[in-house]
Design a protein around this motif. Structure first.
Motif, PDB file in Angstrom:
ATOM      1  N   GLY A 144       0.844  -1.162   0.057  1.00 45.99           N
ATOM      2  CA  GLY A 144      -0.051  -0.092  -0.018  1.00 45.99           C
ATOM      3  C   GLY A 144       0.740   1.289   0.014  1.00 45.99           C
ATOM      4  O   GLY A 144       0.384   2.432  -0.355  1.00 45.99           O
ATOM      5  N   LEU A 145       1.990   1.086   0.216  1.00 44.57           N
ATOM      6  CA  LEU A 145       2.928   2.488   0.176  1.00 44.57           C
ATOM      7  C   LEU A 145       2.961   3.142  -1.288  1.00 44.57           C
ATOM      8  O   LEU A 145       3.191   2.501  -2.237  1.00 44.57           O
ATOM      9  N   GLY A 146       2.563   4.559  -1.217  1.00 41.79           N
ATOM     10  CA  GLY A 146       2.518   5.296  -2.450  1.00 41.79           C
ATOM     11  C   GLY A 146       3.996   5.414  -2.818  1.00 41.79           C
ATOM     12  O   GLY A 146       4.601   5.999  -1.974  1.00 41.79           O
ATOM     13  N   VAL A 147       4.484   5.696  -4.112  1.00 42.74           N
ATOM     14  CA  VAL A 147       5.591   5.754  -4.487  1.00 42.74           C
ATOM     15  C   VAL A 147       5.708   6.835  -5.739  1.00 42.74           C
ATOM     16  O   VAL A 147       5.149   6.330  -6.679  1.00 42.74           O
ATOM     17  N   SER A 148       6.382   7.820  -5.723  1.00 46.13           N
ATOM     18  CA  SER A 148       6.806   8.920  -6.688  1.00 46.13           C
ATOM     19  C   SER A 148       8.211   9.054  -7.032  1.00 46.13           C
ATOM     20  O   SER A 148       8.806   9.473  -6.065  1.00 46.13           O
ATOM     21  N   LEU A 149       8.417   8.739  -8.059  1.00 40.19           N
ATOM     22  CA  LEU A 149       9.819   8.677  -8.484  1.00 40.19           C
ATOM     23  C   LEU A 149      10.106   9.984  -9.292  1.00 40.19           C
ATOM     24  O   LEU A 149       9.523   9.887 -10.447  1.00 40.19           O
ATOM     25  N   ARG A 150      11.520  10.550  -9.225  1.00 31.25           N
ATOM     26  CA  ARG A 150      11.906  11.686  -9.986  1.00 31.25           C
ATOM     27  C   ARG A 150      13.232  11.589 -10.394  1.00 31.25           C
ATOM     28  O   ARG A 150      14.315  11.660  -9.610  1.00 31.25           O
ATOM     29  N   HIS A 151      13.561  11.254 -11.683  1.00 28.24           N
ATOM     30  CA  HIS A 151      14.985  11.178 -11.907  1.00 28.24           C
ATOM     31  C   HIS A 151      15.324  12.330 -12.681  1.00 28.24           C
ATOM     32  O   HIS A 151      14.766  13.052 -13.603  1.00 28.24           O
ATOM     33  N   ALA A 152      16.413  12.954 -12.384  1.00 31.00           N
ATOM     34  CA  ALA A 152      17.067  14.203 -12.952  1.00 31.00           C
ATOM     35  C   ALA A 152      18.301  14.223 -12.973  1.00 31.00           C
ATOM     36  O   ALA A 152      19.133  14.069 -12.079  1.00 31.00           O
ATOM     37  N   PRO A 153      18.859  13.770 -14.023  1.00 26.17           N
ATOM     38  CA  PRO A 153      20.443  13.713 -14.194  1.00 26.17           C
ATOM     39  C   PRO A 153      21.243  14.981 -13.722  1.00 26.17           C
ATOM     40  O   PRO A 153      22.476  14.771 -13.523  1.00 26.17           O
ATOM     41  N   ARG A 154      20.644  16.029 -13.808  1.00 28.62           N
ATOM     42  CA  ARG A 154      21.477  17.349 -13.512  1.00 28.62           C
ATOM     43  C   ARG A 154      21.683  17.292 -11.972  1.00 28.62           C
ATOM     44  O   ARG A 154      22.535  18.113 -11.612  1.00 28.62           O
ATOM     45  N   LEU A 155      21.205  16.549 -11.290  1.00 25.32           N
ATOM     46  CA  LEU A 155      21.129  16.762  -9.489  1.00 25.32           C
ATOM     47  C   LEU A 155      22.497  16.330  -9.287  1.00 25.32           C
ATOM     48  O   LEU A 155      23.078  15.308  -9.817  1.00 25.32           O
TER      49      LEU A 155
END
Length: 793
Positions: A17-28
């Motif tokens: 039930g864990l909600g997951v949101s992923l953001r891939h940003a190579p500049r970081l």
């Protein structure tokens, strides 16, 4: 056909039930996590106000696996990251940012503290005193009390009208019933189904997903429990009300519109462009400032608050409301097509420039990047429900942000904007060459950072014959906001005879921002904006640079002094093309470009006491201890010493001794001067006692150094690699190094110095610190405590 670009974000729900949101940003350069629990202050049983906030504090006090000194807060601080938490009405957020190499260990600690808190009675008794101190400060804070008073128009049975801060009386930790409620709240809400994890970083989506799944496995599994919907916001059919507090008029509007729809409305309400509401209020001298914001949003209920800072006419509420309603009527019947496009551009630009922590926190809000048709309909319905008469004023929609789109190319290289070749004779080639030589000596382009990223930083430093001009924030308010929306942070700092302008962010819009800055600086500054009251420790932090400069600002007219001022600058991270554009724009800056020497006033081993007036009655104190000399060796030793003592200082004064609720230490650089900074604010400990606690802690440093298995050389040195430093942080370090006269390879040399430090070196530095070899500078909101201190002039 070329392959489509890989996705940069992913949403999923794990089996537990864990909600997951992923953001891939190579500049970081770093990674961040934001964990949201669907439970907040309004979900607490009515008998125990403040329980949710209390639990948030307790979770940071360590677990069996990771005691306090190895817990998330100490770990993040040790690795140069950021960590914090926040309890709101219906949510509790935990968030941190770390270098890539330590990010997984940070996630492991976060999962453990959420799942296995100790909740010992001793911890609770100590932490309750911290919350009580925070409650006292909250009850004395003008802004916090204004927020409470602002909600008096809400229905009396709505939880917004209740007390939720928590104090000694509302948290009876000795009672069995309270302990049962505390554990029941943790067990009921701190489980996987109630949580959403947002990760952002340069790792691939596959790597981020692996980290998220590992995190989810460590949580207590459980379903999501729907939160109880609150009662009606308003007790009658009224949709809005007014509240007057001093020189502020608040117009509060209730709504069922989605959050992004209200954010869209706030954006255009707050616009300072001619033809808008704020411009008209200022023209009629009814208000000097306007700020619209969403102060509450949950389960289809929302409150929009519009804060008007009143002008000379404090009895102008009726006129202001009439103009507000007239503008809202005009806005409701306008074509929003271009505004919606601008709104989407702004959201995209913010995603393009946000750091890892900001990206993760934004993702946890779950807001849409564009205004959907459903949101448009809801906003139209809100405006229709206000039953506004037709607009009669000639309002205008704000123009597009000039920095959000590529600038038009110049007609001819070497010409001032607006010139043609017919104007070429206005400036001789000899004048061009002469000006170019002066610019070269004044504006340094540092090779310290790679120029293959989208970001850059520019520092501009003016020196005046008398006090530096004030009021830049007022004069250039619209420029600052437009630049921020376009991904460029613009800030001003005036200390004595020196003024520094910092411009950090995307390279593409920066030349245009610099040109607009040059134009703005040549105009007469407006009166400075009235600053909101600050808590005592923040007031001291604001005063620190001026005290270190050893000068006091004057009040004479600053208009004519820009032309005679001298200036220099430092630029880092710019590509060759952007470097040329920055040079061209810098040619329009006022003043005489030259190379300025900066020498921080030496304390000569003195202990100076600065009494600073603050609005709060709590005792507050800053102790700034500069390095004995401005050498790299001393800076490295001071940094390692600060790295080693940060967690023990917080543990001793904040956790064990309960000296204050605002307790911190760390390295601070002021005008090129590096020093160790200690800060304490306390509602119940006097200044003399705070100083005694500082002395006692410093006397323990030799034993702390001797007992430490790892001094932290490697962990600290890694924080200064250009691969790990975001551009803004690297630029700040390089600017202070530039003021001190350090070479362009300063960061590499500093790393080497840190790695070479021995235990004996650190013991020597600790002795120098105790002896005030570089002097001590104390800022406090009371008179000097004894004759060991000299009152600063």
């Amino acid at each position: 056909m070329p392959a489509p670009p890989p996705p940069h974000h992913l949403h999923l729900t794990l089996a537990n039930g864990l909600g997951v949101s992923l953001r891939h940003a190579p500049r970081l350069k770093r990674s961040a996590a934001a964990l949201r629990v669907a439970a907040g202050s309004h979900d607490v049983p009515l008998a125990w106000p403040g329980l949710a906030h209390f639990l948030e504090h307790l979770l940071f006090l360590g677990t069996e696996r990771f005691p306090t000194e190895e817990g998330l807060m100490a770990y993040v601080q040790r690795h140069g990251g950021q960590v914090n938490a926040s309890t709101r009405e219906r949510t509790t957020d935990f968030f941190f940012e770390l270098p890539l190499a330590s990010f997984a260990d940070g996630l492991e600690r976060l999962a453990d503290m959420l799942t296995h808190p100790r909740l010992s009675l001793d911890d609770q008794l100590r932490e309750r005193e911290v919350l009580h101190a925070e409650f006292i400060a909250w009850s004395q804070d003008a802004k916090a009390q204004q927020q409470v008073a602002l909600l008096t128009g809400v229905a009396v049975d709505h939880p917004l009208r209740g007390f939720h801060a928590g104090n000694r009386d509302s948290l009876p930790v000795e009672r069995e019933a309270f302990q049962h409620a505390l554990r029941a709240f943790h067990q009921g809400f701190y489980q996987s189904g109630q949580m959403t994890l947002c990760l952002a970083g340069p790792q691939s989506l596959a790597e981020l997903e692996t980290l998220a799944r590992r995190f989810g496995e460590a949580l207590t599994s459980g379903p999501r429990h729907p939160q109880v919907a609150p009662s009606a916001l308003m007790s009658s059919a009224a949709r809005s009300y007014q509240h007057v507090d001093g020189n502020h008029l608040h117009q509060v509007i209730s709504s069922e519109a989605p959050r992004e729809a209200l954010d869209f409305l706030c954006l255009w309400l707050n616009a300072a462009a001619p033809g808008g509401l704020l411009a008209e209020l200022q023209t009629q001298r009814l208000a000097t400032a306007l700020h619209a914001s969403v102060i509450y949003h949950f389960a289809g209920q929302a409150l929009l608050a519009i804060d008007f800072t009143l002008g000379a006419q404090h009895d102008s509420a009726t006129q202001i409301e009439a103009l507000l309603h007239d503008w809202l009527s005009f806005f409701a019947h306008s074509d929003w097509t271009s505004l919606r496009e601008e709104f989407a551009l702004l959201a995209a630009r913010q995603h393009q420039v946000q750091g890892a922590l900001a990206l993760a926190r934004h993702a946890s809000e779950g807001l849409e990047a564009q205004l959907s048709e459903q949101a448009v309909s809801a906003l139209k319905a809100l405006l229709d429900a206000l039953h506004l008469p037709p607009s009669r004023h000639p309002w205008r929609l704000p123009p597009n942000n000039p920095f959000l789109r590529p600038a038009a190319k110049e007609e001819r290289a070497g010409l001032i904007r607006g010139q043609t070749s017919a104007h070429r004779g206005l400036r001789t080639f000899a004048q061009d060459r002469s000006r170019g030589r002066r610019e070269q000596s004044a504006l340094t382009f540092s090779p310290a950072l790679a120029n293959d990223t989208d970001e850059g930083a520019l520092y501009l430093h003016w020196r005046f014959d008398s006090a530096a001009p004030a009021g830049l924030d007022s004069t250039l308010q619209a420029l600052v906001e437009n630049a921020r929306q376009a991904g460029v942070e613009l800030s001003f700092d005036a200390n004595g005879q020196d003024a520094v302008v910092k411009i950090v962010g995307l390279q593409d819009p920066m030349p245009a921002v610099l040109e607009a800055l040059a134009l703005g600086l040549n105009q007469a500054p407006a009166a400075p904006l009235a600053s909101p009251p600050l808590i005592a420790i923040r007031a001291l932090l604001k005063a620190l640079p001026m005290c270190c400069a050893g000068t006091v600002s004057g009040a004479d007219e600053p208009q004519a002094r820009w032309a005679s001022a001298r200036w220099q600058g430092l630029a880092v991270g710019f590509s060759a093309a952007h470097e040329a554009a920055i040079k061209a724009a810098a040619a329009r800056l006022p003043g005489q470009p030259t190379s300025l020497a900066y020498q921080s006033p030496s304390l000569g081993g003195q202990r100076l006491w600065h009494k600073v007036k603050t609005d709060a009655s709590d005792a507050a104190l800053l102790l700034f201890c500069p390095t004995p000399a401005q050498s790299l060796a001393d800076e490295a030793a001071w940094r390692l010493l600060g790295h080693l003592l940060q967690a023990p200082f917080y543990q001793r004064l904040r956790v064990e001794l309960q000296v204050g609720y605002a307790v911190f230490s760390g390295i601070r650089q002021v005008n090129g001067q590096t020093g160790l900074l200690f800060g304490v604010q306390s509602p119940n400990v006097a200044l003399a006692a705070i100083v005694d606690h500082l002395h006692a802690f410093l006397r323990q440093l030799p034993a702390l150094i001797a007992s430490s298995d790892d001094l932290g050389n490697d962990a600290l040195a890694q924080q200064f690699t250009t691969q790990a430093l975001p551009v803004a942080q690297a630029a700040e370090l390089l600017w202070h190094a530039h003021l001190t006269g350090h070479p362009s390879d300063y960061l590499a040399q500093l790393q080497q110095q840190i790695l070479a430090l021995t235990r004996q070196d650190l013991q020597h530095a600790a002795q120098q610190l105790q002896d005030a070899a570089g002097g001590w500078r104390c800022l406090a909101n009371g008179p000097r405590i004894d004759d060991t201190w000299r009152t600063a002039s």
